[in-house]
Design a protein around this motif. Sequence first.
Motif, PDB file in Angstrom:
ATOM      1  N   ARG A  94     -10.296  -3.294   3.568  1.00  0.00           N
ATOM      2  CA  ARG A  94     -10.899  -3.559   2.351  1.00  0.00           C
ATOM      3  C   ARG A  94     -10.447  -4.821   1.630  1.00  0.00           C
ATOM      4  O   ARG A  94     -11.486  -5.474   0.892  1.00  0.00           O
ATOM      5  CB  ARG A  94     -10.584  -2.258   1.433  1.00  0.00           C
ATOM      6  N   ARG A 110      -4.173   0.383   7.381  1.00  0.00           N
ATOM      7  CA  ARG A 110      -4.981  -0.532   8.012  1.00  0.00           C
ATOM      8  C   ARG A 110      -6.407  -0.468   7.470  1.00  0.00           C
ATOM      9  O   ARG A 110      -7.074  -1.602   7.303  1.00  0.00           O
ATOM     10  CB  ARG A 110      -5.304  -0.185   9.624  1.00  0.00           C
ATOM     11  N   LEU A 111      -7.093   0.621   6.968  1.00  0.00           N
ATOM     12  CA  LEU A 111      -8.309   0.740   6.150  1.00  0.00           C
ATOM     13  C   LEU A 111      -8.468  -0.027   5.153  1.00  0.00           C
ATOM     14  O   LEU A 111      -9.234  -0.808   4.699  1.00  0.00           O
ATOM     15  CB  LEU A 111      -8.889   1.928   6.015  1.00  0.00           C
ATOM     16  N   ALA A 112      -7.053   0.103   4.228  1.00  0.00           N
ATOM     17  CA  ALA A 112      -6.938  -0.653   2.974  1.00  0.00           C
ATOM     18  C   ALA A 112      -6.884  -2.104   3.144  1.00  0.00           C
ATOM     19  O   ALA A 112      -7.501  -2.792   2.431  1.00  0.00           O
ATOM     20  CB  ALA A 112      -5.619  -0.041   2.177  1.00  0.00           C
ATOM     21  N   ILE A 143       1.543   5.386   3.300  1.00  0.00           N
ATOM     22  CA  ILE A 143       0.283   6.241   3.384  1.00  0.00           C
ATOM     23  C   ILE A 143      -0.630   6.703   4.517  1.00  0.00           C
ATOM     24  O   ILE A 143      -1.394   7.359   4.764  1.00  0.00           O
ATOM     25  CB  ILE A 143      -0.836   5.699   2.370  1.00  0.00           C
ATOM     26  N   GLY A 144       0.260   6.096   5.722  1.00  0.00           N
ATOM     27  CA  GLY A 144      -0.083   6.445   7.004  1.00  0.00           C
ATOM     28  C   GLY A 144      -0.563   5.216   7.649  1.00  0.00           C
ATOM     29  O   GLY A 144      -1.177   4.332   6.805  1.00  0.00           O
ATOM     30  N   SER A 155      -3.321   4.570   9.617  1.00  0.00           N
ATOM     31  CA  SER A 155      -4.868   4.502   9.648  1.00  0.00           C
ATOM     32  C   SER A 155      -5.109   4.014   8.288  1.00  0.00           C
ATOM     33  O   SER A 155      -5.805   3.141   8.071  1.00  0.00           O
ATOM     34  CB  SER A 155      -5.680   5.476   9.926  1.00  0.00           C
ATOM     35  N   GLU A 156      -4.655   4.698   7.384  1.00  0.00           N
ATOM     36  CA  GLU A 156      -4.889   4.337   5.847  1.00  0.00           C
ATOM     37  C   GLU A 156      -4.480   2.827   5.520  1.00  0.00           C
ATOM     38  O   GLU A 156      -5.116   2.075   4.821  1.00  0.00           O
ATOM     39  CB  GLU A 156      -4.371   5.438   4.871  1.00  0.00           C
ATOM     40  N   TYR A 205       0.848  -1.142   0.049  1.00  0.00           N
ATOM     41  CA  TYR A 205      -0.117   0.165  -0.061  1.00  0.00           C
ATOM     42  C   TYR A 205       0.876   1.377   0.172  1.00  0.00           C
ATOM     43  O   TYR A 205       0.409   2.164  -0.273  1.00  0.00           O
ATOM     44  CB  TYR A 205      -0.897  -0.024   1.193  1.00  0.00           C
TER      45      TYR A 205
END
Length: 164
Positions: free
Chosen positions: A152, A147-149, A141-142, A144-145, A138
């Motif tokens: 998904r 983890r959210l990716a 990208i940070g 939180s991002e 990923y």
Amino acid sequence: MWPRDIEDAASGIVADFTARKLMIATAESCTAGLIAGAITEIAGSSNVFERGFITYSNEAKQQMIGVSPETLKAHGAVSRPTAIEMAEGAISNSAATISVAVTGIAGPGGGSDEKPVGLVHLAAARKGHETLHREMRYGDIGRSEVRLATVRTALEMLVEISGD
């Protein structure tokens, strides 16, 4: 609470898996329960969610879901073999028919040239089927991002492994 796409994906899984009587287990490291949280945010999820394992440490991976010390020593926690053993171990240590497992480096630290921040290995297992694996990069990208990716991608893999 969740971005609309994650909520929609989880809702679809709960509806489909309920109709097909499929039960889910999760084995999560870098997401620390977010996949389980996304699924159980949906009303009726108790029909499909059997249990979640948060195996943040190597010891937890070994004790709770049977990841072998040899795998961890040879490949590390963030690797294809570890993710596969996590997914298969979640099936073996639950009443679930399907599982998804994730292990990765969410950042901001902890990365290396070989295993950079944003690298996540995911695996999905189903009794009687070949275990699926995806390596995602990923990028930085940070936290939180990443983890959210990962959530998904994990939800996508649950749908993929559930197909006949």
